[in-house]
Design a protein around this motif. Sequence first.
Motif, PDB file in Angstrom:
ATOM      1  N   ILE A 148      63.243   7.101  29.224  1.00  0.00           N
ATOM      2  CA  ILE A 148      62.668   5.779  28.950  1.00  0.00           C
ATOM      3  C   ILE A 148      62.195   5.718  27.500  1.00  0.00           C
ATOM      4  O   ILE A 148      61.537   6.620  27.011  1.00  0.00           O
ATOM      5  CB  ILE A 148      61.480   5.498  29.891  1.00  0.00           C
ATOM      6  N   LEU A 149      62.551   4.650  26.842  1.00  0.00           N
ATOM      7  CA  LEU A 149      62.127   4.435  25.460  1.00  0.00           C
ATOM      8  C   LEU A 149      60.971   3.453  25.433  1.00  0.00           C
ATOM      9  O   LEU A 149      60.943   2.500  26.199  1.00  0.00           O
ATOM     10  CB  LEU A 149      63.281   3.837  24.645  1.00  0.00           C
ATOM     11  N   GLY A 150      60.043   3.678  24.528  1.00  0.00           N
ATOM     12  CA  GLY A 150      58.992   2.696  24.303  1.00  0.00           C
ATOM     13  C   GLY A 150      59.575   1.520  23.542  1.00  0.00           C
ATOM     14  O   GLY A 150      60.688   1.586  23.017  1.00  0.00           O
ATOM     15  N   LEU A 151      58.846   0.421  23.464  1.00  0.00           N
ATOM     16  CA  LEU A 151      59.345  -0.767  22.785  1.00  0.00           C
ATOM     17  C   LEU A 151      59.662  -0.492  21.321  1.00  0.00           C
ATOM     18  O   LEU A 151      60.679  -0.927  20.797  1.00  0.00           O
ATOM     19  CB  LEU A 151      58.345  -1.907  22.893  1.00  0.00           C
ATOM     20  N   SER A 152      58.787   0.239  20.644  1.00  0.00           N
ATOM     21  CA  SER A 152      59.034   0.505  19.226  1.00  0.00           C
ATOM     22  C   SER A 152      60.225   1.428  19.043  1.00  0.00           C
ATOM     23  O   SER A 152      60.989   1.275  18.094  1.00  0.00           O
ATOM     24  CB  SER A 152      57.789   1.099  18.572  1.00  0.00           C
ATOM     25  N   GLN A 153      60.401   2.386  19.949  1.00  0.00           N
ATOM     26  CA  GLN A 153      61.559   3.278  19.865  1.00  0.00           C
ATOM     27  C   GLN A 153      62.849   2.517  20.146  1.00  0.00           C
ATOM     28  O   GLN A 153      63.841   2.715  19.460  1.00  0.00           O
ATOM     29  CB  GLN A 153      61.427   4.430  20.864  1.00  0.00           C
ATOM     30  N   ALA A 154      62.838   1.666  21.161  1.00  0.00           N
ATOM     31  CA  ALA A 154      64.039   0.926  21.528  1.00  0.00           C
ATOM     32  C   ALA A 154      64.454  -0.020  20.409  1.00  0.00           C
ATOM     33  O   ALA A 154      65.637  -0.227  20.167  1.00  0.00           O
ATOM     34  CB  ALA A 154      63.823   0.149  22.821  1.00  0.00           C
ATOM     35  N   ALA A 155      63.493  -0.570  19.690  1.00  0.00           N
ATOM     36  CA  ALA A 155      63.799  -1.505  18.611  1.00  0.00           C
ATOM     37  C   ALA A 155      64.470  -0.811  17.432  1.00  0.00           C
ATOM     38  O   ALA A 155      65.210  -1.441  16.679  1.00  0.00           O
ATOM     39  CB  ALA A 155      62.527  -2.197  18.137  1.00  0.00           C
ATOM     40  N   CYS A 156      64.229   0.484  17.269  1.00  0.00           N
ATOM     41  CA  CYS A 156      64.786   1.229  16.135  1.00  0.00           C
ATOM     42  C   CYS A 156      65.978   2.092  16.514  1.00  0.00           C
ATOM     43  O   CYS A 156      66.486   2.837  15.674  1.00  0.00           O
ATOM     44  CB  CYS A 156      63.697   2.111  15.522  1.00  0.00           C
ATOM     45  N   THR A 157      66.426   2.021  17.748  1.00  0.00           N
ATOM     46  CA  THR A 157      67.518   2.852  18.232  1.00  0.00           C
ATOM     47  C   THR A 157      68.802   2.040  18.272  1.00  0.00           C
ATOM     48  O   THR A 157      68.783   0.849  18.571  1.00  0.00           O
ATOM     49  CB  THR A 157      67.190   3.382  19.649  1.00  0.00           C
ATOM     50  N   LYS A 158      69.917   2.702  17.961  1.00  0.00           N
ATOM     51  CA  LYS A 158      71.209   2.016  18.006  1.00  0.00           C
ATOM     52  C   LYS A 158      71.506   1.544  19.426  1.00  0.00           C
ATOM     53  O   LYS A 158      71.129   2.192  20.399  1.00  0.00           O
ATOM     54  CB  LYS A 158      72.318   2.964  17.546  1.00  0.00           C
ATOM     55  N   ILE A 159      72.202   0.418  19.513  1.00  0.00           N
ATOM     56  CA  ILE A 159      72.531  -0.173  20.810  1.00  0.00           C
ATOM     57  C   ILE A 159      73.298   0.817  21.669  1.00  0.00           C
ATOM     58  O   ILE A 159      73.006   0.987  22.853  1.00  0.00           O
ATOM     59  CB  ILE A 159      73.328  -1.482  20.634  1.00  0.00           C
ATOM     60  N   SER A 160      74.260   1.494  21.092  1.00  0.00           N
ATOM     61  CA  SER A 160      75.070   2.437  21.867  1.00  0.00           C
ATOM     62  C   SER A 160      74.220   3.567  22.446  1.00  0.00           C
ATOM     63  O   SER A 160      74.448   4.025  23.564  1.00  0.00           O
ATOM     64  CB  SER A 160      76.185   3.010  21.001  1.00  0.00           C
ATOM     65  N   GLU A 161      73.196   3.983  21.717  1.00  0.00           N
ATOM     66  CA  GLU A 161      72.309   5.044  22.206  1.00  0.00           C
ATOM     67  C   GLU A 161      71.436   4.541  23.352  1.00  0.00           C
ATOM     68  O   GLU A 161      71.229   5.246  24.339  1.00  0.00           O
ATOM     69  CB  GLU A 161      71.449   5.579  21.062  1.00  0.00           C
ATOM     70  N   VAL A 162      70.940   3.321  23.241  1.00  0.00           N
ATOM     71  CA  VAL A 162      70.135   2.743  24.317  1.00  0.00           C
ATOM     72  C   VAL A 162      70.978   2.575  25.571  1.00  0.00           C
ATOM     73  O   VAL A 162      70.544   2.916  26.675  1.00  0.00           O
ATOM     74  CB  VAL A 162      69.524   1.388  23.890  1.00  0.00           C
TER      75      VAL A 162
END
Length: 96
Positions: free
Chosen positions: A15-29
Motif C-alpha cells: 500500500i502506498l501513501g497518498l504522497s508516495q502514490a502521487a510521485c510514483t510512475k503509473i506503471s509501478e502503481v
Amino acid sequence: FFLLCHYIRNMAADILGLSQAACTKISEVVRLYQADMVLGLSKMEADARLLYHGYNEFKAEEEDSLAKKYFEQFKDPMIALLLVSAVVSLLVGQYD
C-alpha cells in the motif's frame, strides 16, 4: 477465502501513501496494486477488494442544525467582546 487471504497479505506490504502514490510512475502503481491498465481487475480480484475495503463511500456525519451553528459563534471571545461593546454603546447613547 484463499484469494482474500492472499490479497490481504500482498496488499499490506504494498500500500502506498497518498504522497508516495502521487510521485510514483503509473506503471509501478498498477504493478503494486496488481491491476491491468487495459483490462482492469478480474471479477474475483474486485470482489476480494470489495470485501477487504468495503464500498467506495464516505461515512456521512450528521450535520449540525442551523441554530446550533449560530449559537456556537458566541463561544468566540471576539464576538463576546463585540456584543458587550454594542450593549455599552446602546446604554450610553452612542449610536455611531
